[in-house]
Design a protein around this motif. Structure first.
Motif, short mmCIF file in Angstrom:
data_model
loop_
_atom_site.label_atom_id
_atom_site.label_comp_id
_atom_site.label_asym_id
_atom_site.label_seq_id
_atom_site.Cartn_x
_atom_site.Cartn_y
_atom_site.Cartn_z
N UNK A 145 -18.70 -13.92 9.75
CA UNK A 145 -17.36 -13.75 10.32
C UNK A 145 -16.37 -14.72 9.69
N UNK A 146 -16.81 -15.96 9.42
CA UNK A 146 -15.92 -16.92 8.76
C UNK A 146 -15.56 -16.45 7.36
N UNK A 147 -16.58 -15.93 6.66
CA UNK A 147 -16.30 -15.40 5.32
C UNK A 147 -15.35 -14.21 5.38
N UNK A 148 -15.54 -13.37 6.42
CA UNK A 148 -14.63 -12.23 6.59
C UNK A 148 -13.21 -12.70 6.82
N UNK A 149 -13.05 -13.72 7.67
CA UNK A 149 -11.70 -14.25 7.93
C UNK A 149 -11.07 -14.82 6.67
N UNK A 150 -11.88 -15.56 5.89
CA UNK A 150 -11.35 -16.12 4.64
C UNK A 150 -10.97 -15.01 3.67
N UNK A 151 -11.81 -13.96 3.61
CA UNK A 151 -11.48 -12.85 2.72
C UNK A 151 -10.20 -12.14 3.12
N UNK A 152 -10.03 -11.93 4.44
CA UNK A 152 -8.81 -11.26 4.92
C UNK A 152 -7.59 -12.12 4.63
N UNK A 153 -7.71 -13.44 4.86
CA UNK A 153 -6.57 -14.34 4.60
C UNK A 153 -6.19 -14.31 3.12
N UNK A 154 -7.20 -14.32 2.25
CA UNK A 154 -6.89 -14.29 0.81
C UNK A 154 -6.22 -12.98 0.42
N UNK A 155 -6.70 -11.87 1.02
CA UNK A 155 -6.05 -10.59 0.71
C UNK A 155 -4.60 -10.56 1.19
N UNK A 156 -4.37 -11.09 2.40
CA UNK A 156 -3.00 -11.11 2.94
C UNK A 156 -2.09 -11.96 2.07
N UNK A 157 -2.60 -13.14 1.62
CA UNK A 157 -1.78 -13.99 0.76
C UNK A 157 -1.47 -13.29 -0.56
N UNK A 158 -2.47 -12.59 -1.10
CA UNK A 158 -2.24 -11.89 -2.36
C UNK A 158 -1.21 -10.79 -2.19
N UNK A 159 -1.32 -10.05 -1.07
CA UNK A 159 -0.33 -8.99 -0.83
C UNK A 159 1.06 -9.57 -0.64
N UNK A 160 1.15 -10.72 0.05
CA UNK A 160 2.45 -11.36 0.23
C UNK A 160 3.05 -11.78 -1.11
N UNK A 161 2.21 -12.33 -1.99
CA UNK A 161 2.70 -12.72 -3.31
C UNK A 161 3.15 -11.50 -4.10
N UNK A 162 2.36 -10.41 -4.04
CA UNK A 162 2.76 -9.19 -4.74
C UNK A 162 4.07 -8.65 -4.19
N UNK A 163 4.22 -8.71 -2.85
CA UNK A 163 5.46 -8.22 -2.24
C UNK A 163 6.65 -9.07 -2.69
N UNK A 164 6.45 -10.40 -2.77
CA UNK A 164 7.54 -11.28 -3.22
C UNK A 164 7.93 -10.96 -4.66
N UNK A 165 6.92 -10.76 -5.51
CA UNK A 165 7.24 -10.42 -6.90
C UNK A 165 7.95 -9.08 -7.00
N UNK A 166 7.52 -8.12 -6.18
CA UNK A 166 8.17 -6.81 -6.21
C UNK A 166 9.63 -6.90 -5.75
N UNK A 167 9.87 -7.67 -4.66
CA UNK A 167 11.24 -7.84 -4.19
C UNK A 167 12.10 -8.54 -5.24
N UNK A 168 11.52 -9.50 -5.94
CA UNK A 168 12.28 -10.18 -6.99
C UNK A 168 12.64 -9.22 -8.12
N UNK A 169 11.69 -8.37 -8.48
CA UNK A 169 11.99 -7.37 -9.53
C UNK A 169 13.08 -6.41 -9.07
N UNK A 170 12.99 -5.95 -7.81
CA UNK A 170 14.02 -5.03 -7.31
C UNK A 170 15.39 -5.70 -7.29
N UNK A 171 15.41 -6.98 -6.90
CA UNK A 171 16.69 -7.71 -6.90
C UNK A 171 17.26 -7.82 -8.31
N UNK A 172 16.38 -8.10 -9.27
CA UNK A 172 16.85 -8.19 -10.66
C UNK A 172 17.38 -6.84 -11.16
N UNK A 173 16.69 -5.76 -10.78
CA UNK A 173 17.14 -4.42 -11.19
C UNK A 173 18.49 -4.11 -10.57
#
Length: 342
Positions: A145-173
């Motif tokens: 369960x601890x490993x599951x929590x760590x995996x979910x947290x890492x996925x959420x952080x990665x998605x947040x970073x991808x979302x930030x990069x996407x928003x930055x690209x849209x702003x630049x466009x």
């Protein structure tokens, strides 16, 4: 089924793991209850054996436990001598049989105690071993369960970073599109201004034959003179240019004047002296808007905000033969000035 990431790779947590943990805990409870029931049954059987070692003596004897040393104190019954028909040895044997204790009652108690001790040790070992297995299973589930929590947290952080990069690209466009739109509008204004300068020169050459009622470059209609400038300006700049010519942007009072102005502008999109920058439509010379006819195109004015130039549409212009239209005041168009005859 859940997927988690650890240092050794990907592991899977299924509902079967949770069922194994629940089954282990349930088995421990069942075994413990069964052990206590077995102890209770053995104790009950031991009590029954002890009761069997007791008996009730006939006649005057009370209920008591018989011990072997009590046999030494047995006395001969005097009534046996008075009974000529009886056999002395026979009656004495009967009495002794009544008083002789059961020889195996103490052994049974000893064996019962020994069985209880052994059973207690066995139960303790079973509970300890089972508890260790349950603890190990719980630790494994906790790690998963601890490993599951760590995996979910890492996925959420990665998605947040991808979302930030996407928003930055849209702003630049978006910024790039706005810059391109502004650049295109500026280029269009420059082209229109160049065309207007050329047409002004042509118009001056063509206006060598002056109108006898107006100045050079002006044409009269009724008692007013009109000047059509092909120089492209925003509405406010066109208004100031007319005022420098001691005139004002044209005010339309009837259909005949509107038709004359369309012919004069050669159906170009041309500013007129009508605006609603203050919230209501007004003519620049103070003429009542309500008292004059309107020649708006169908569906106009609509105060459209989608042109990308900022704000709505607060200035009116002639737009071909179909009537008036409202547009953004910052946009550049030719214009018509009007003044009284000299």
């Amino acid at each position: 089924m859940y997927s988690v990431s650890t240092h050794s790779g990907m592991k899977l947590i299924t509902y079967a793991d949770l069922l194994v943990l629940s089954s282990s805990i349930f088995n421990v409870r069942i075994r413990t209850i069964s052990s206590f029931l077995l102890i209770f049954i053995i104790i009950r059987r031991s009590s029954s054996f002890r009761r069997r070692a007791q008996f009730i003596l006939p006649g005057r004897c009370p209920i008591m436990s018989v011990r072997y040393k009590d046999i030494e104190h047995l006395q001969e019954d005097p009534t046996l001598n008075e009974n000529p028909k009886g056999n002395h040895s026979t009656y004495r044997g009967v009495i002794m049989n009544r008083w002789i204790p059961q020889p195996f009652s103490g052994l049974i108690c000893f064996l019962s105690a020994l069985c209880i001790c052994l059973l207690f040790i066995i139960i303790t070992l079973i509970v300890t071993i089972t508890r260790q297995g349950v603890d190990q299973t719980e630790q494994n589930i906790e790690v998963k369960l601890r490993n599951l929590s760590l995996g979910v947290d890492s996925r959420v952080k990665k998605l947040s970073q991808d979302d930030s990069r996407m928003m930055e690209k849209l702003t630049n466009i978006e910024t790039f599109v706005k810059d391109m739109r502004g650049s295109l509008n500026s280029d269009i204004q420059k082209i229109l201004e160049a065309m207007a300068s050329q047409t002004d020169e042509t118009q001056k050459e063509d206006n060598n034959s002056t109108d006898p009622f107006c100045e050079v470059g002006w044409k009269h209609y009724g008692i007013n003179c009109y000047y059509f400038s092909r120089h492209v300006r925003p509405w406010e700049s066109a208004k100031k240019d007319c005022e420098m010519k001691k005139a004002h942007l044209v005010v339309i009072n009837d259909k005949q004047e509107n038709d004359f102005l369309q012919d004069l502008s050669q159906y170009w999109t041309t500013w007129i002296g009508l605006t609603d920058v203050d919230g209501s439509w007004k003519w620049v010379d103070g003429t009542s808007y309500a008292a004059t006819p309107k020649f708006w195109r169908p569906g106009q004015p609509d105060n459209w905000f989608g042109h990308g130039l900022g704000g709505g549409e607060d200035c009116a212009h002639l737009k071909g033969p179909n009537g008036w239209n409202d547009g953004p005041c910052s946009q550049g168009f030719p214009y018509i000035c009007e003044k009284k005859m000299p």
